[in-house]
Design a protein around this motif. Sequence first.
Motif, PDB file in Angstrom:
ATOM      1  N   VAL A   1       0.839  -1.197   0.000  1.00 21.40           N
ATOM      2  CA  VAL A   1       0.000   0.000   0.000  1.00 21.40           C
ATOM      3  C   VAL A   1       0.878   1.251   0.000  1.00 21.40           C
ATOM      4  O   VAL A   1       0.588   2.218  -0.709  1.00 21.40           O
ATOM      5  CB  VAL A   1      -0.973  -0.005   1.199  1.00 21.40           C
ATOM      6  CG1 VAL A   1      -1.721   1.317   1.300  1.00 21.40           C
ATOM      7  CG2 VAL A   1      -1.954  -1.159   1.066  1.00 21.40           C
TER       8      VAL A   1
ATOM      9  N   THR B   1     -12.945   3.197   5.872  1.00 22.03           N
ATOM     10  CA  THR B   1     -13.388   2.823   4.527  1.00 22.03           C
ATOM     11  C   THR B   1     -14.753   3.399   4.179  1.00 22.03           C
ATOM     12  O   THR B   1     -15.053   3.586   3.009  1.00 22.03           O
ATOM     13  CB  THR B   1     -13.402   1.295   4.337  1.00 22.03           C
ATOM     14  OG1 THR B   1     -14.175   0.715   5.371  1.00 22.03           O
ATOM     15  CG2 THR B   1     -12.003   0.731   4.343  1.00 22.03           C
TER      16      THR B   1
ATOM     17  N   LEU C   1      -6.134   6.473  -1.665  1.00 18.71           N
ATOM     18  CA  LEU C   1      -6.332   5.159  -2.276  1.00 18.71           C
ATOM     19  C   LEU C   1      -7.627   4.607  -1.723  1.00 18.71           C
ATOM     20  O   LEU C   1      -7.869   4.681  -0.519  1.00 18.71           O
ATOM     21  CB  LEU C   1      -5.187   4.208  -1.911  1.00 18.71           C
ATOM     22  CG  LEU C   1      -3.814   4.559  -2.439  1.00 18.71           C
ATOM     23  CD1 LEU C   1      -2.766   3.626  -1.830  1.00 18.71           C
ATOM     24  CD2 LEU C   1      -3.779   4.457  -3.950  1.00 18.71           C
ATOM     25  N   THR C   2      -8.454   4.088  -2.571  1.00 13.88           N
ATOM     26  CA  THR C   2      -9.695   3.459  -2.126  1.00 13.88           C
ATOM     27  C   THR C   2      -9.441   1.969  -1.988  1.00 13.88           C
ATOM     28  O   THR C   2      -8.962   1.328  -2.913  1.00 13.88           O
ATOM     29  CB  THR C   2     -10.829   3.725  -3.130  1.00 13.88           C
ATOM     30  OG1 THR C   2     -10.957   5.138  -3.282  1.00 13.88           O
ATOM     31  CG2 THR C   2     -12.136   3.157  -2.640  1.00 13.88           C
ATOM     32  N   ARG C   3      -9.735   1.467  -0.812  1.00 11.36           N
ATOM     33  CA  ARG C   3      -9.468   0.059  -0.536  1.00 11.36           C
ATOM     34  C   ARG C   3     -10.754  -0.662  -0.176  1.00 11.36           C
ATOM     35  O   ARG C   3     -11.765  -0.053   0.105  1.00 11.36           O
ATOM     36  CB  ARG C   3      -8.453  -0.049   0.604  1.00 11.36           C
ATOM     37  CG  ARG C   3      -7.129   0.547   0.178  1.00 11.36           C
ATOM     38  CD  ARG C   3      -6.106   0.774   1.266  1.00 11.36           C
ATOM     39  NE  ARG C   3      -6.296   0.189   2.541  1.00 11.36           N
ATOM     40  CZ  ARG C   3      -5.611  -0.864   3.011  1.00 11.36           C
ATOM     41  NH1 ARG C   3      -4.704  -1.444   2.286  1.00 11.36           N
ATOM     42  NH2 ARG C   3      -5.837  -1.317   4.223  1.00 11.36           N
ATOM     43  N   ASP C   4     -10.688  -1.966  -0.166  1.00 13.92           N
ATOM     44  CA  ASP C   4     -11.814  -2.829   0.178  1.00 13.92           C
ATOM     45  C   ASP C   4     -12.252  -2.571   1.620  1.00 13.92           C
ATOM     46  O   ASP C   4     -11.418  -2.392   2.505  1.00 13.92           O
ATOM     47  CB  ASP C   4     -11.364  -4.282   0.010  1.00 13.92           C
ATOM     48  CG  ASP C   4     -12.489  -5.274   0.154  1.00 13.92           C
ATOM     49  OD1 ASP C   4     -13.554  -4.933   0.703  1.00 13.92           O
ATOM     50  OD2 ASP C   4     -12.297  -6.399  -0.296  1.00 13.92           O
TER      51      ASP C   4
ATOM     52  N   GLU D   1     -10.597  -4.058   4.615  1.00 14.28           N
ATOM     53  CA  GLU D   1      -9.237  -3.678   4.973  1.00 14.28           C
ATOM     54  C   GLU D   1      -9.179  -2.577   6.030  1.00 14.28           C
ATOM     55  O   GLU D   1      -8.096  -2.223   6.477  1.00 14.28           O
ATOM     56  CB  GLU D   1      -8.464  -3.282   3.719  1.00 14.28           C
ATOM     57  CG  GLU D   1      -8.317  -4.471   2.776  1.00 14.28           C
ATOM     58  CD  GLU D   1      -7.637  -4.092   1.494  1.00 14.28           C
ATOM     59  OE1 GLU D   1      -6.454  -4.450   1.335  1.00 14.28           O
ATOM     60  OE2 GLU D   1      -8.281  -3.461   0.653  1.00 14.28           O
TER      61      GLU D   1
ATOM     62  N   ASN E   1      -8.494   3.767   4.606  1.00 11.70           N
ATOM     63  CA  ASN E   1      -7.880   4.231   3.362  1.00 11.70           C
ATOM     64  C   ASN E   1      -6.736   5.178   3.711  1.00 11.70           C
ATOM     65  O   ASN E   1      -6.910   6.076   4.532  1.00 11.70           O
ATOM     66  CB  ASN E   1      -8.889   5.019   2.516  1.00 11.70           C
ATOM     67  CG  ASN E   1     -10.017   4.175   2.020  1.00 11.70           C
ATOM     68  OD1 ASN E   1      -9.817   3.078   1.534  1.00 11.70           O
ATOM     69  ND2 ASN E   1     -11.224   4.690   2.148  1.00 11.70           N
TER      70      ASN E   1
END
Length: 123
Positions: free
Chosen positions: A22, A53, A103-106, A109, A112
Amino acid sequence: MSLPDPPAPIVHPAEYAFGDQVASAEEHLVGQVDQLLRTRFGKPVEAHLAAPTATDFAALRRWYGERAKGWQPLPDVEGAAKAGRGQGFGFSHGDQAFVMVWLTRDAAEGANPVTILRYGKAG
């Protein structure tokens, strides 16, 4: 004149806990945007943050838009952020610029990574 740090729930984490993969992706994202702006505004001061998120980045963009009276949007930032596999926005005022990229994350997770770049003597 400068723009403020973002409101809660975006925070300055005590340590960078996103891992090497990341961090590399975030570095690439920041590099894409910085390459666009450095010749015009100089070297930025970076702040690394974390956003849950579920953060509504569209609402955050509107929040900054309300506080950026007298500042001009930097529409090229969005394209540079997308080229860096992220998202972002920015504003300029004279020799200053304020940029936020993430950054866009799941959702699984947890958070961000968000970076604020402040360019210029009072940025």
